[in-house]
Write an enzyme that holds these catalytic residues in place. Structure first.
Site, short mmCIF file in Angstrom:
data_model
loop_
_atom_site.label_atom_id
_atom_site.label_comp_id
_atom_site.label_asym_id
_atom_site.label_seq_id
_atom_site.Cartn_x
_atom_site.Cartn_y
_atom_site.Cartn_z
N TYR A 167 0.78 -1.28 0.40
CA TYR A 167 -0.08 -0.12 -0.14
C TYR A 167 0.91 1.24 0.12
CZ TYR A 167 -3.93 2.94 1.10
OH TYR A 167 -4.23 4.07 1.36
N ALA A 168 1.85 1.40 1.16
CA ALA A 168 2.95 2.50 1.09
C ALA A 168 3.70 2.65 0.00
CB ALA A 168 3.75 2.28 1.80
#
Length: 240
Positions: free
Chosen positions: A146-147
């Site tokens: 996600y990051a």
């Protein structure tokens, strides 16, 4: 006069959460909104056309953008909001978990912008807003995939801001990076998880979807006509 009067906006992931609030804010300010989402709300929404769309399917996207241009004549605003999470520590994250998040959150943004961008260039104007995240700015445990995608959409926005203005077109590209927001999904998270997040936030609370939508509305409007290549952090002062 309303801030988005006469403008046509596409919002991906517009059926719920932050995306739905963005749609509502745009309609309130006079826009015609096309909400593109995998799911369709059960009730119709005034001045919002709900369209089923998979942001990883390039054929669907090409047809969707062409039909939108034919129906409304122009696309003035694109909000790349659709996203998913598949969290796990790096040694437990499967290749499928990585690929799914990359495909939706990163390649999906690329797909939509590649399809919509040329129309904006032809019209010599437009505003594209990528929804990033505080996690994309500072990282977070268990969210490698996600990051990576949220840092990626910030980088893409900065690159596109340069590309789309290269020949003098007034096509602006920015990002909004929300902190933790009080969506329906967050309401299922126990207080023992949320309380430390609030404690790390200068304003001492979660954000509301409308607060993120207001930031997006500003960047979409002509009030932000001299802002491009920027990341607007809307996180209450959170530092992970």
């Amino acid at each position: 006069m309303k801030r988005l009067e006469g403008k046509v906006a596409i919002v991906t992931g517009g059926a719920s959460g932050i995306g739905s609030s963005i749609c509502d804010a745009f309609v309130r300010e006079g826009a015609m909104v096309v909400s593109a989402d995998m799911k369709i709300p059960t009730e119709s929404r005034a001045n919002i056309e709900d369209v089923a769309l998979n942001v990883t399917n390039r054929t669907e996207i090409e047809q969707f953008v062409d039909e939108t241009v034919k129906k409304y004549g122009h696309i003035d605003i694109l909000v790349n909001n659709a996203g998913i999470t598949k969290d796990a520590l790096i040694h437990k994250m499967t290749e499928d978990m990585w690929d799914m998040v990359i495909d939706v959150n990163l390649k999906g943004v690329f797909n939509l912008t590649q399809a919509v961008g040329p129309h904006m260039m032809t019209n010599n104007k437009g505003s594209i807003i990528n929804i990033a995240s505080v996690v994309g700015e500072y990282g977070n445990v268990g969210q490698t995939n996600y990051a990576a995608t949220k840092a990626g959409v910030i980088g893409m926005a900065k690159s596109w801001a340069k590309e789309f203005s290269r020949k003098g077109a007034a096509v602006r590209v920015n990002s909004v990076a929300p902190g933790y927001v009080n969506t329906e999904m967050m309401k299922t998270v126990p207080d023992k998880v949320l309380d430390p997040i609030k404690a790390k936030t200068m304003l001492g609370r979660l954000g509301e979807p409308e607060e993120i939508a207001n930031a997006v509305l500003f960047l979409a409007s002509d009030e932000a006509s001299f802002i491009t290549g920027h990341t607007l952090s809307v996180n209450g002062g959170l530092r992970l």
